[in-house]
Design an enzyme around this catalytic site. Structure first.
Site, PDB file in Angstrom:
ATOM      1  N   GLY A  21     -46.275-108.141 -72.978  1.00 17.80           N
ATOM      2  CA  GLY A  21     -47.284-107.110 -73.102  1.00 17.80           C
ATOM      3  C   GLY A  21     -48.664-107.726 -73.125  1.00 17.80           C
ATOM      4  O   GLY A  21     -48.857-108.928 -72.893  1.00 17.80           O
ATOM      5  N   GLY A  22     -49.655-106.908 -73.432  1.00 13.97           N
ATOM      6  CA  GLY A  22     -51.010-107.414 -73.433  1.00 13.97           C
ATOM      7  C   GLY A  22     -51.284-108.356 -74.588  1.00 13.97           C
ATOM      8  O   GLY A  22     -52.031-109.322 -74.445  1.00 13.97           O
ATOM      9  N   LEU A  23     -50.713-108.082 -75.751  1.00 16.52           N
ATOM     10  CA  LEU A  23     -50.981-108.891 -76.930  1.00 16.52           C
ATOM     11  C   LEU A  23     -49.777-109.689 -77.390  1.00 16.52           C
ATOM     12  O   LEU A  23     -49.929-110.684 -78.090  1.00 16.52           O
ATOM     13  CB  LEU A  23     -51.444-107.992 -78.088  1.00 16.52           C
ATOM     14  N   ARG A  24     -48.575-109.248 -77.023  1.00 17.32           N
ATOM     15  CA  ARG A  24     -47.378-109.900 -77.533  1.00 17.32           C
ATOM     16  C   ARG A  24     -46.419-110.224 -76.400  1.00 17.32           C
ATOM     17  O   ARG A  24     -46.422-109.593 -75.349  1.00 17.32           O
ATOM     18  CB  ARG A  24     -46.683-109.013 -78.577  1.00 17.32           C
TER      19      ARG A  24
ATOM     20  N   MET B  34     -33.422-101.536 -76.847  1.00 15.95           N
ATOM     21  CA  MET B  34     -33.171-100.199 -76.318  1.00 15.95           C
ATOM     22  C   MET B  34     -32.655-100.334 -74.889  1.00 15.95           C
ATOM     23  O   MET B  34     -33.381-100.805 -74.001  1.00 15.95           O
ATOM     24  CB  MET B  34     -34.457 -99.367 -76.354  1.00 15.95           C
TER      25      MET B  34
ATOM     26  N   ASP C 138     -49.807 -93.409 -77.778  1.00 14.19           N
ATOM     27  CA  ASP C 138     -49.119 -94.583 -77.210  1.00 14.19           C
ATOM     28  C   ASP C 138     -47.619 -94.500 -77.475  1.00 14.19           C
ATOM     29  O   ASP C 138     -46.975 -95.478 -77.865  1.00 14.19           O
ATOM     30  CB  ASP C 138     -49.691 -95.869 -77.793  1.00 14.19           C
TER      31      ASP C 138
ATOM     32  N   ASP D 165     -43.645 -99.101 -80.992  1.00 14.23           N
ATOM     33  CA  ASP D 165     -45.023 -99.544 -80.751  1.00 14.23           C
ATOM     34  C   ASP D 165     -46.007 -98.381 -80.590  1.00 14.23           C
ATOM     35  O   ASP D 165     -46.674 -98.253 -79.564  1.00 14.23           O
ATOM     36  CB  ASP D 165     -45.082-100.442 -79.515  1.00 14.23           C
TER      37      ASP D 165
ATOM     38  N   HIS E  77     -54.606 -83.153 -72.958  1.00 21.43           N
ATOM     39  CA  HIS E  77     -53.322 -82.630 -73.420  1.00 21.43           C
ATOM     40  C   HIS E  77     -53.133 -81.186 -72.958  1.00 21.43           C
ATOM     41  O   HIS E  77     -54.044 -80.356 -73.054  1.00 21.43           O
ATOM     42  CB  HIS E  77     -53.223 -82.706 -74.939  1.00 21.43           C
TER      43      HIS E  77
ATOM     44  N   CYS F 208     -50.602 -78.047 -73.693  1.00 16.36           N
ATOM     45  CA  CYS F 208     -49.543 -77.568 -74.592  1.00 16.36           C
ATOM     46  C   CYS F 208     -48.362 -77.070 -73.782  1.00 16.36           C
ATOM     47  O   CYS F 208     -48.507 -76.332 -72.799  1.00 16.36           O
ATOM     48  CB  CYS F 208     -50.070 -76.459 -75.491  1.00 16.36           C
TER      49      CYS F 208
END
Length: 1476
Positions: free
Chosen positions: A1261-1264, A1363, A1407, A1417, A1451, A1453
């Site tokens: 990912g971007g950070l991890r 998963m 997210d 996350d 968004h 509904c």
């Protein structure tokens, strides 16, 4: 001949029988009548009908000018005259043969399928790929060519499909042939490419005429000819004849009918689904558009796959399908070169095709995102079946394409009914689809639920088992039961093995189930009711189908099934699942070896026996590798693993099963030999001169106290002997006595003072037993030799009495050994040679003893004694076998003796033949007597060793002076006897003896290299023999027998008294229960008060410690700020003082960073937790909880960071890690909901062993950076054994950036904030699932995240469950969201809206990402709070009002939002405040 007659009887050809000229202007063509051509395409000279050969007369004016030519009216039918085998000479790389037949265009498709399956021996297809396209040559780009050829062949060969083409050597058919040539299989049986070609357009078709012939065919055609040649890479040709020549199109109708007929056949006898059909379009002219329209408009539509980029019709369909075409009419005119009117008609056809757009798939080989061509073909064929997911899964099962099922059927969001996959699992097992079995298990198939007695029997009864080699042929209607399987397993494993299927408990349960089935069947017959299984009724078989609580089928049962069915790949896969991997490997080795021996004895062929033996060696090597790996990790635990009694395998140990399997490598391993040495020496600690010390201690028992003994810890890996249990001490498990009965153990331990314990340990050691028994046996042999050498008196002397006593006590010991075995396993005892030798020695001695009491038979008794002495003397060899130097030689001699049998038989035949002839010639006048037999064998035998009896070669010389007849016979015998003796000595002495010597020499060299290994293997038997023997030798062994009898009687008495005491104790307990209950109630009240006081004190202490740590952190931040010398350091110090680091507009995938200020973070989390669970802004409660709970959490976190857990050593591969988890604890609040619980860290981490997966996709990912690992060992239930997890670590550059804020343990703080954020989202999701209406059936959840310490490098990470499935992102932290296509997606998106409304427009969870209903996350978004001095509560991913405003705008509904009662419009909190 029968095949030839069948083809000619069912298939016909057509020939035009009436000449109808193409041009009806006869006067203008009168002078060229020879060039007139019939409507069938033939010239008048080639015609066979009217006017044929009448070159001088043309058709008259009265001929039928208006008559039109029809196939059925103007052609005649006759038996076909062209079928056989074609040899394509142009194919140089491989031999290409093709079967062909000429047939009529109206041939029924049933006959065609029968021809292909019965006569041509093709297999029923599991998929039909009908390739259509251009018939003329056209170019393909390299990328399109590569995609088409590889995809087509891969799809066909992986599924067993038939490919149907036009069969000519031009156009798309040529490209199909090139694909087969380059990528196809060389096996003719797997090359099922059928060309359906018009007979009239074939070049040189007259060369193919002949019945059942072999014809050479030149695939290269004449470039000037309008006809086409056949493609040489096709395997079969159907040459369609409608009586025309040079015309195409007659094959179209036949091809449609054949495809339709195959489509309605079953794809597999076990499956109800039909054979899928798919049309592949490559290039093509205007006619292809009509073909596509006909396919998609059928009553049973056929899906179409169009290869874009191939040209003309294919590209046009792709353009219209993508709705990107402009000026369509102009494009059609340019592509096909037609007028506008015809182009309009083609456009109408295309638009009609587009009405069935869902059946047309466009494959663009230039796109990087699309799947492979073979997967596209198979996916398209599935789309056209219009089948349910279960039926589609069965189709992919028949194809054996688990990858297609994984990507298109077993996807997230797909709802499966309970038990719907069980039939698929059964079919996959029966069809040996290993990849599907693996896929179903990965998708949650429970083997305990699936595998029942009924299904297990169904698996065994589907195919004739290979293990019935020793049985007679069973009737066809006989149904094999699990009891039969158990008997077969017992037969194959042998020994004292007892299968689970043959035990009394299983037999009783099985009989009860069978009785219930019969009673249900009788009830159905009695009431005359026909019950249909499809209507939900319970059939009699369902009794066995239900899981039984008394008997649970496991992977072991399925693994044994795979082994007995000789399904090696399936067995290897099942071996990897479940427990006891080493035991199952050894069991499979034994079963395969036994089946190989049965196959060899049953003359089933060497290939079958060799294959079974190869499988046995493969599993044997697996067992050795596992033992070697375990031994390298932990020697003592590996030895325990060898001697662990396995309940699933008749309480056998791995070592016992390996010995039974004759797995010499396993037994000769260093681990096994070290264990055997420890067993042999017992608790004696000796390294040198052990035999001298043992003999001296036996002769002088006082010396026992000077010997060294091993401690209990050093002997923990040695199995517990039965005598130790009876004596009251367990040398192998010091704690076992406490578990099994403290009273008896303490009593036994008190009886064992140090010197008596040494005596007991000395005499129970197998090596001491060996020397004790050996010394007694040598004394016995001396006594016996003295008895044999002296005269037998009327009364036995002392020596003979001792011998009699010794042998009788030896007989009693042998009887005890036999009684320890079951009656049915008596052959196990007699399978040992030395047991047979002892039995014969005892039996012969008893005969001698019975004869010595009478004067008349005393001499016979003496002779019997002398013969019996031989048996007991040979017994000495077994004593030498224990020695590591003499043992290998005895093993070598045994091997020589067993292998010389056939050579000795040949020598005996030569000896008997010569001895009989010699005796009859030399002594023709002998009377009948038993001495003749001795004379026949005696002298010829000694001649082998050099005694030739030279004086008897010529016979009796006195007969030479007798009359002529007698003298002539003497002269004849004098000539024959030396000649026969010379021949005999040459054959026997020169040939056979030297062959025997050479054989012994060869055996010696072969055995010298492996004799030590075999001795190590045989060493197990010697050690186990003395391990189980009583320590006293005969005749003193009677004392041991008496002790065993008394012990067993005492054990039975204790059991009876225990049952009596149990009844008495119940009565006593009922009397004193009331008084004791009152006393215990008072004690419990006091304990509860003390516990409450201690808990209050601990909470207060934790609060004070946390406050002190907060103050120390603030003081440290202040010092850092004051000590800053430049602007950059001042900025760093301010950031350390809880100032947020903002990272605007940064989108991070799969990870988020929290705010640096820990105190403010905990404050806001607690505030919104109270708001979440209480529903109001309880400021006082927030302040109280912060003052109390935040200190506790800070205290627990600091303890967590500095704790060093103890980690035990693991046997299995992987890396040791430490796991810290959050626990829910009660906060003591009076509230009744979840607000009364808080999350606290456990004080001590728990150990686990994680093994990184070798092959995994990139999960960065971007950070991890994420890594998939599998748990191979775990302490408690912290992780699930065998499950896959995802470990996430922050990137080094991220850690370096945050080191300015967290100089110490940066990664730890980052991980804690990440876990804290997901925990907050998890609490919100729990509340959401509680209050949502029942009309929202979905309940999403966030994964539990734990803290992980990678002990090898001290790195802190997070770990969560893996998963499985398609990972999807539903929205991001900027408010962008997907368009929902299912109820689950609507519920997840509505959750974000709900969090915003539920928290009074202060919090928003974005997210959202994960697989199906499992999420991970998230990002916590909070409105900007001016009163918080600009501090950001949830880290850089919290974009504040910008993210919330973007969410409000973007968004939409959905129906789930309406069910939750959310407003149709999402407004900002600031907007709401302004409106107010």
């Amino acid at each position: 001949q029968s095949r030839r007659s069948w083809i000619q009887a069912n298939f016909c050809k057509r020939e035009c029988v009436k000449f109808l000229p193409v041009s009806r202007d006869h006067h203008s063509l009168a002078h060229v009548i020879s060039f007139l051509r019939c409507c069938c395409g033939r010239l008048i000279a080639e015609h066979v009908g009217p006017y044929s050969g009448l070159l001088g007369h043309g058709p008259g004016p009265d001929s039928t000018d208006e008559e039109e030519w029809y196939v059925l009216r103007h052609t005649s039918v006759s038996p076909t005259d062209a079928f056989g085998l074609l040899d394509f000479q142009a194919s140089t790389k491989r031999t290409c043969h093709a079967k062909y037949v000429r047939l009529s265009s109206d041939t029924p498709p049933e006959l065609l399928v029968q021809l292909m399956l019965r006569e041509w021996h093709m297999e029923m297809p599991k998929l039909v790929i009908s390739v259509h396209g251009g018939t003329e040559s056209f170019p393909l780009s390299p990328r399109v060519y590569q995609a088409f050829t590889t995809g087509l062949i891969t799809a066909a060969e992986s599924t067993g499909a038939w490919i149907l083409t036009d069969g000519i050597n031009t156009g798309v058919s040529k490209y199909v042939g090139d694909a087969v040539k380059v990528y196809g299989s060389h096996d003719q049986r797997k090359r099922n490419v059928v060309g359906i070609t018009p007979w009239g357009i074939i070049e040189n078709n007259s060369d193919l005429i002949g019945c059942d012939v072999f014809r050479h065919y030149q695939a290269l055609g004449n470039p000037l000819s309008k006809r086409a040649s056949l493609n040489g890479m096709h395997s079969h040709f159907l040459l369609v004849d409608d009586g025309t020549m040079g015309k195409s199109g007659c094959q179209i109708d036949l091809r449609k009918r054949l495809e339709r007929h195959i489509h309605f056949q079953k794809i597999n006898p076990r499956l109800p689904e039909h054979v899928p059909l798919v049309c592949v379009v490559v290039e093509g002219g205007p006619a292809i558009l009509s073909v596509v329209l006909e396919y998609v408009r059928r009553s049973s539509p056929v899906p179409v796959l169009v290869f874009e980029g191939t040209g003309r019709a294919a590209d046009l369909l792709a353009l219209i399908h993508k709705q990107t075409a402009e000026d369509v009419l102009l494009r059609i005119q340019e592509m096909f070169g037609v007028e506008r009117q015809e182009a309009s008609e083609l456009l109408n056809i295309i638009m009609e095709c587009m009405e069935h757009r869902e059946l047309i798939t466009i494959f663009d080989s230039e796109s990087e995102d699309l799947q492979e061509a073979d997967a596209a073909i198979l996916t398209t064929s599935l789309r056209g079946t219009r089948a349910s997911p279960e039926e589609q899964l069965n189709i992919t099962l028949a194809w054996d394409r688990a990858d297609v099922a994984k990507d298109n059927i077993l996807v997230y969001g797909q709802q499966w009914q309970a038990g719907s996959l069980e039939q698929t699992m059964l079919d996959a097992l029966l069809m040996d689809r290993v990849s599907f079995v693996k896929l179903l298990i990965e998708n949650g198939m429970s083997m305990n639920r699936f595998l029942t007695i009924s299904r297990l029997e169904q698996l065994y009864n589907r195919v004739i088992p290979i293990y019935h080699l020793h049985e007679t042929r069973l009737p066809a209607v006989y149904r094999i039961s699990l009891i039969d399987i158990g008997m077969v397993i017992e037969y194959l494993i042998g020994g004292a093995y007892r299968s689970t299927y043959t035990r009394k408990s299983f037999r009783a349960m099985y009989s009860l189930m069978s009785l219930q089935i019969h009673s249900q069947s009788f009830h159905l017959l009695k009431t005359h009711r026909i019950v249909s299984l499809q209507e939900g009724a319970v059939a009699p078989q369902d009794v066995k189908s239900a899981p039984s609580p008394e008997f649970v089928c496991t992977f072991n049962d399925l693994f044994v099934w795979a082994v007995l069915k000789h399904r090696q790949e399936m067995a290897m896969f099942l071996w990897q699942h479940g427990e006891q991997a080493m035991a199952r490997a050894v069991v499979a080795c034994k079963l395969y070896r036994a089946m190989a021996e049965e196959a060899k004895e049953s003359n089933m062929g060497d290939s079958m026996s060799e294959e079974l033996k190869k499988n046995s060696l493969e599993f044997g090597q697996l067992a050795v590798d596992l033992l070697d790996q375990a031994f390298r990790k932990n020697e003592r635990m590996a030895m325990k693993l060898l001697t662990w009694e396995m309940k699933d395998w008749s309480n056998f140990t791995c070592l016992q099963m390996a010995v039974s399997s004759r797995l010499s490598l396993f037994v000769a391993h260093n681990c096994t030999q070290m264990l055997l040495t420890d067993l042999w020496m017992g608790r004696l600690n000796m390294s040198k001169n052990s035999w001298f010390k043992i003999i001296a201690s036996i002769l002088m028992p006082v010396a026992i106290q000077m010997l060294e003994f091993k401690s209990q810890a050093e002997m923990s890996h040695v199995p517990q002997p039965q005598e130790a249990l009876q004596f009251g001490w367990d040398p192998g498990n010091p704690g076992a006595s406490e578990q099994e009965g403290a009273t008896n153990t303490e009593r036994g331990s008190r009886c064992l003072c140090p010197w008596t314990r040494k005596v007991y340990d000395f005499y129970t050691a197998p090596v001491v037993k060996f020397w004790f028994h050996t010394m007694a046996f040598l004394v016995f042999l001396m006594m016996f030799s003295y008895t044999v050498l002296v005269r037998l008196d009327e009364k036995p002397n002392i020596q003979e009495c001792l011998v009699i006593t010794y042998i009788l006590t030896m007989a009693a010991e042998k009887a005890r050994e036999v009684s320890a075995l079951k009656i049915t396993k008596l052959k196990v005892w007699f399978s040992e040679y030395w047991n047979i030798n002892d039995f014969m020695g005892i039996l012969l001695f008893l005969v001698g003893v019975s004869l010595r009491w009478h004067q008349e038979t005393r001499l016979a008794s003496h002779i019997v004694y002398s013969l019996d002495f031989i048996f007991w003397s040979v017994r000495l060899l077994d004593l030498f076998a224990v020695n590591q130097h003499a043992g290998p030689y005895l093993t070598m001699i045994t091997k020589m003796m067993s292998n010389m049998f056939y050579i000795v038989v040949i020598m005996a035949i030569v000896l008997v033949s010569f001895g009989t002839s010699r005796k009859s010639i030399l002594s023709p006048n002998e009377d009948p007597s038993w001495s003749l037999l001795r004379d026949v064998v005696f002298q010829p035998y000694w001649m082998i060793f050099g005694e030739v009896y030279a004086g008897e070669i010529d016979g009796d010389s006195s007969d030479l002076n007798k009359p002529f007849p007698i003298a002539s016979n003497v002269w004849l015998s004098a000539f024959l006897t030396p000649f026969l003796q010379a021949v005999y000595l040459f054959v026997q002495y020169i040939i056979m003896v030297n062959v025997l010597i050479a054989f012994f020499n060869n055996v010696y060299f072969d055995m010298s290299s492996i004799s030590r290994k075999l001795w190590k293997y045989n060493r197990y038997r010697y050690i186990m023999t003395y391990q189980e023997k009583p320590w006293l030798p005969p005749p003193l062994i009677l004392l041991s027998h008496m002790t065993l009898c008394l012990s067993s009687m005492l054990h039975k008495h204790r059991k009876a008294s225990k049952r009596g005491r149990t009844g008495l104790s119940k009565c006593v307990f009922s009397l004193v229960f009331v008084s004791r209950a009152e006393e215990m109630a008072g004690v419990l009240v006091e304990v509860a008060e003390k516990v409450s006081i201690i808990q209050d004190n601990m909470r207060t202490l934790d609060s004070h410690l946390g406050q002190l740590q907060d103050l120390s952190a603030l003081a440290l931040d202040t010092i850092n700020f004051l000590s800053a010398t430049d602007n950059q350091q001042q900025e760093v110090a301010r950031l350390g003082k809880s100032q947020p680091i903002t990272c605007h507009h940064e989108q991070v995938t799969h990870s988020s960073c929290l705010q640096i200020g820990e105190i403010v973070t905990i404050l806001y989390l607690l505030k919104y937790f109270v708001l979440l669970f209480c529903g109001y802004d309880g400021s006082l409660l927030v302040i109280f909880l912060f003052c109390f709970l935040s200190a506790m959490e800070r205290n627990n976190l600091m303890r967590l960071a500095h704790s060093i857990p103890f980690t035990p050593v693991s046997l299995l591969g992987g890396v040791e890690v430490c796991i810290y988890t959050l626990e829910e604890t009660e906060a003591g609040s009076s509230l009744g909901d979840l607000s009364s619980s808080i999350s606290t860290w456990i004080q001590h981490g728990r150990t686990a062993v994680l093994q990184p997966l070798a092959h995994q996709e990139v999960l960065d990912g971007g950070l991890r950076r994420a890594t998939k690992v599998v748990c191979t060992w775990a302490e408690g239930d912290v992780l699930k054994l065998g499950s896959v997890y995802v470990v996430k670590a922050f990137r080094p550059e991220v850690v370096r950036i945050w080191q300015k804020v967290f100089p110490i343990s940066t990664s730890l703080h980052l991980c804690l904030q990440e876990i804290q954020q997901q925990r907050a989202a998890q609490k919100l999701m729990q509340r959401f699932n509680q209050i949502k209406p029942s009309s929202v059936p979905y309940s999403p959840r966030f994964l539990d995240v734990s803290l992980l310490l990678w002990r090898s490098d001290g790195q802190w990470l997070t770990v969560e469950k893996n998963m499985g499935g398609h990972f999807r992102k539903y929205n991001n932290n900027t408010g962008e969201e997907i368009s929902p296509s299912s109820g689950l997606e609507e519920a997840i998106l509505a959750f974000s809206h709900w969090t915003y409304e539920y928290t009074n427009r202060e919090l928003l969870v974005l997210d959202l990402q994960g697989v199906g209903a499992e999420l991970t996350d998230p990002s916590m978004i909070r409105v900007d709070d001016k009163s918080s001095s600009g501090e950001m509560a949830f880290g850089p991913a919290n974009l504040g009002d910008d993210a919330i405003q973007s969410f409000v705008i973007k968004h939409t509904c959905n129906s789930c939002c309406k069910k939750l009662g959310l407003s149709g419009e999402v407004t900002l909190m600031s907007q709401k405040s302004n409106s107010l």
